[in-house]
Design a protein around this motif. Sequence first.
Motif, short mmCIF file in Angstrom:
data_model
loop_
_atom_site.label_atom_id
_atom_site.label_comp_id
_atom_site.label_asym_id
_atom_site.label_seq_id
_atom_site.Cartn_x
_atom_site.Cartn_y
_atom_site.Cartn_z
N UNK A 192 3.05 21.27 9.99
CA UNK A 192 2.43 22.59 10.05
C UNK A 192 3.39 23.64 9.51
N UNK A 193 2.88 24.56 8.73
CA UNK A 193 3.69 25.67 8.23
C UNK A 193 4.18 26.46 9.44
N UNK A 194 5.49 26.74 9.54
CA UNK A 194 6.01 27.44 10.71
C UNK A 194 5.51 28.88 10.84
N UNK A 195 4.97 29.46 9.79
CA UNK A 195 4.51 30.84 9.84
C UNK A 195 3.01 30.92 10.14
N UNK A 196 2.19 30.22 9.34
CA UNK A 196 0.73 30.37 9.51
C UNK A 196 0.05 29.16 10.12
N UNK A 216 -0.71 26.29 8.60
CA UNK A 216 -1.47 25.48 7.65
C UNK A 216 -0.82 24.10 7.50
N UNK A 217 -1.64 23.10 7.18
CA UNK A 217 -1.13 21.74 6.97
C UNK A 217 -0.38 21.69 5.65
N UNK A 218 0.82 21.09 5.68
CA UNK A 218 1.66 20.98 4.49
C UNK A 218 2.07 19.53 4.31
N UNK A 219 1.77 18.96 3.13
CA UNK A 219 2.20 17.59 2.84
C UNK A 219 3.67 17.62 2.49
N UNK A 220 4.44 16.72 3.10
CA UNK A 220 5.89 16.67 2.88
C UNK A 220 6.15 15.77 1.67
N UNK A 221 6.06 16.37 0.48
CA UNK A 221 6.27 15.67 -0.77
C UNK A 221 7.45 16.27 -1.52
N UNK A 222 8.11 15.45 -2.34
CA UNK A 222 9.26 15.92 -3.10
C UNK A 222 8.88 17.06 -4.05
N UNK A 223 7.69 17.04 -4.58
CA UNK A 223 7.29 18.07 -5.54
C UNK A 223 6.70 19.32 -4.88
N UNK A 224 6.66 19.37 -3.56
CA UNK A 224 6.19 20.57 -2.84
C UNK A 224 7.36 21.53 -2.73
N UNK A 239 0.85 -1.19 0.00
CA UNK A 239 0.00 0.00 0.00
C UNK A 239 0.88 1.23 0.00
N UNK A 240 0.47 2.23 -0.76
CA UNK A 240 1.21 3.50 -0.77
C UNK A 240 0.99 4.18 0.58
N UNK A 241 2.09 4.59 1.20
CA UNK A 241 1.96 5.24 2.49
C UNK A 241 1.60 6.71 2.29
N UNK A 242 0.91 7.24 3.25
CA UNK A 242 0.52 8.65 3.19
C UNK A 242 1.73 9.51 3.50
N UNK A 243 1.88 10.62 2.80
CA UNK A 243 3.02 11.49 3.10
C UNK A 243 2.84 12.15 4.46
N UNK A 302 7.13 25.33 4.29
CA UNK A 302 6.13 26.40 4.26
C UNK A 302 4.99 26.01 3.33
N UNK A 303 3.84 26.65 3.50
CA UNK A 303 2.69 26.34 2.67
C UNK A 303 2.71 27.12 1.35
N UNK A 304 3.48 28.21 1.30
CA UNK A 304 3.47 29.05 0.11
C UNK A 304 4.74 29.89 0.04
N UNK A 305 4.93 30.54 -1.10
CA UNK A 305 6.07 31.44 -1.25
C UNK A 305 5.95 32.61 -0.27
N UNK A 306 4.73 33.06 -0.03
CA UNK A 306 4.50 34.19 0.90
C UNK A 306 5.05 33.87 2.28
N UNK A 307 4.71 32.69 2.81
CA UNK A 307 5.20 32.31 4.15
C UNK A 307 6.71 32.13 4.15
#
Length: 69
Positions: A11-15, A17-25, A3-7, A30-35
């Motif tokens: 939590x974004x250290x600034x705001x 928000x939940x952030x998935x720890x994926x290679x393509x993130x 089974x594929x494991x969930x990433x 951080x959740x965004x360039x802004x943060x």
Amino acid sequence: MTRASKPPVVSCPICGAAVKWLADNRWKPFCSERCKLIDLGQWATGKYRVPVEPKQDEDETPDQSGRPQ
């Protein structure tokens, strides 16, 4: 069959928000360039600092007060 494991989700250290720890993130952890830029600005203005103890020269020996002689 495996089974594929969930990433992991962090939590974004600034705001917070939940952030998935994926290679393509591209903004992780951080959740965004802004943060990411907010965090960089906090480092640049000195809000974040890494504590450092002053380095003593090897040639100098401290006296009782802790000051070099």
